[in-house]
Design an enzyme around this catalytic site. Structure first.
Site, short mmCIF file in Angstrom:
data_model
loop_
_atom_site.label_atom_id
_atom_site.label_comp_id
_atom_site.label_asym_id
_atom_site.label_seq_id
_atom_site.Cartn_x
_atom_site.Cartn_y
_atom_site.Cartn_z
CG ASP A 52 20.92 7.96 6.11
OD1 ASP A 52 19.83 6.99 6.07
OD2 ASP A 52 21.20 8.35 7.24
CB SER A 53 19.74 2.94 3.11
OG SER A 53 18.98 3.45 2.08
CG ASP B 15 17.13 9.64 5.15
OD1 ASP B 15 16.67 10.16 5.88
OD2 ASP B 15 17.27 8.41 5.08
CE LYS C 173 13.88 8.23 6.06
NZ LYS C 173 14.84 8.18 7.35
CD GLU D 85 17.91 7.90 11.08
OE1 GLU D 85 18.38 7.42 12.28
OE2 GLU D 85 18.43 7.25 10.37
CD GLU E 282 14.87 0.86 9.71
OE1 GLU E 282 14.82 2.11 9.33
OE2 GLU E 282 15.86 0.22 9.68
O1 KIV Z 1 17.90 5.43 4.63
C1 KIV Z 1 16.69 4.81 4.16
O2 KIV Z 1 16.78 4.11 3.14
C2 KIV Z 1 15.69 4.69 5.18
C3 KIV Z 1 14.64 3.53 5.05
C4 KIV Z 1 15.03 2.48 5.42
C5 KIV Z 1 13.38 4.06 5.46
O3 KIV Z 1 15.71 5.47 5.99
#
Ligand code: KIV
Length: 298
Positions: A60-61, A99, A129, A131, A198
């Site tokens: 989600d970056s 994510d 993924k 959090e 992280e």
């Molecule tokens: O969203 C993302 O790119 C991430 C990485 C920094 C692990 O969660």
């Protein structure tokens, strides 16, 4: 007799090997490092896959490095699925991880499982993924029970940036470090196949990696995690707003792009682009006839 060349038979052994969550477990067992990078589009997925990277995270970056938001909070399920689909069309070997965006798994377990399922069912991902630690263990358990592989993410969790009081490294006090270890064990117990750590102290990440059966993937967590991940736009020098301390830039593509764009602009203004080799030709006889019919310069 056919004059076609006989088709080369490809045996299963020749076929490129797809990385699975089993490969993750095996690599940890053998002490082999895992590599992961983010990708958000088809050409990047192709290149990351070609480089032999084990896993592609559609992070989600993308909210920050592709969509230009201040943080990852505005990213929606639809944004994520759109980019995951593009990545899944480009990569054939890497383990693909989608994510889960903010508020797609925090409201209820049912919603979390249903949203996780969309990544696999609609967007071609192999895993998701999310959090968080102990507070997410039940959601992880239910996803895994539904057949969805889950990667955890602990430490600096960007979706909690306001709760954490900014982009701050985590786990530096005894209390916070113990909590991180407990969170990691809870995720493992709930069935997560791997955990991103992280921005946590390197010695803590090493301790957690030793205590877990499942592999840890570090970003700003030192050399002794079981694998490493970077945001591709940081690695390529494509994102110029800021560069986190833990990034090593392997290229400076933002500058390369700006130079290429400026060179193109200059050539257009000077009349040097397009050249004849970029233009479509027309036979003289057709041209002459056209001019004769409609008038104009010969
Ligand atoms: O969203 C993302 O790119 C991430 C990485 C920094 C692990 O969660």
């Amino acid at each position: 007799m056919s004059n076609k060349a006989p088709k080369k038979k490809t045996s299963q052994a020749d076929a490129p090997k797809k990385i699975t969550i089993r490969s993750f477990a095996l690599k940890k067992k053998r002490g082999e490092k895992l590599t992961m990078l983010t990708a958000y589009d088809y050409p990047t997925a192709l290149a990351v896959d070609l480089a032999g990277i084990d896993s592609i995270l559609v992070g989600d970056s993308l909210g920050m490095v592709v969509l230009g938001y201040e943080n990852t909070l505005p990213v929606t399920m639809e944004d994520m699925l759109h980019h995951c689909k593009a990545v899944s069309r480009g990569a054939s070997q890497a383990l693909l991880i989608g994510d889960m965006p903010f508020m797609s798994y925090q409201v209820s377990i049912e919603q979390a499982v249903a949203n996780a399922g969309r990544f696999l069912q609609e967007a071609g991902m192999d895993a998701v993924k999310l959090e968080g630690g102990q507070e997410r263990a039940e959601a992880v358990r239910q996803m895994v029970a539904a057949g969805i592989p889950v990667m955890g993410h602990l430490g600096l969790t960007p979706q909690s940036v306001h709760q954490l009081g900014g982009w701050r490294s985590q786990g530096r006090t005894v209390r916070a470090a113990k909590r991180l270890l407990e969170d990691a064990l809870a995720l493992q117990e709930a069935g997560a196949f791997s955990i991103v750590l992280e921005s946590v102290p390197a010695r803590l990440a090493e301790l957690i990696s030793q205590r877990l059966r499942i592999p840890t993937i570090g970003i700003g967590a030192g050399i002794n995690c079981d694998g490493q991940v970077l945001v591709t736009h940081d690695l390529l020098g494509l994102f110029d707003r800021f560069t986190p301390k833990f990034v090593r830039q392997y290229a400076s593509l933002h500058n390369t792009m700006a130079e290429a764009f400026a060179a193109y602009r200059a050539e257009v203004l000077e009349g040097n682009f397009p050249g004849e080799e970029h233009s479509v030709a027309m036979k003289d006889e057709n041209w002459d006839k056209l001019i004769k019919d409609v008038g104009g310069k010969e």
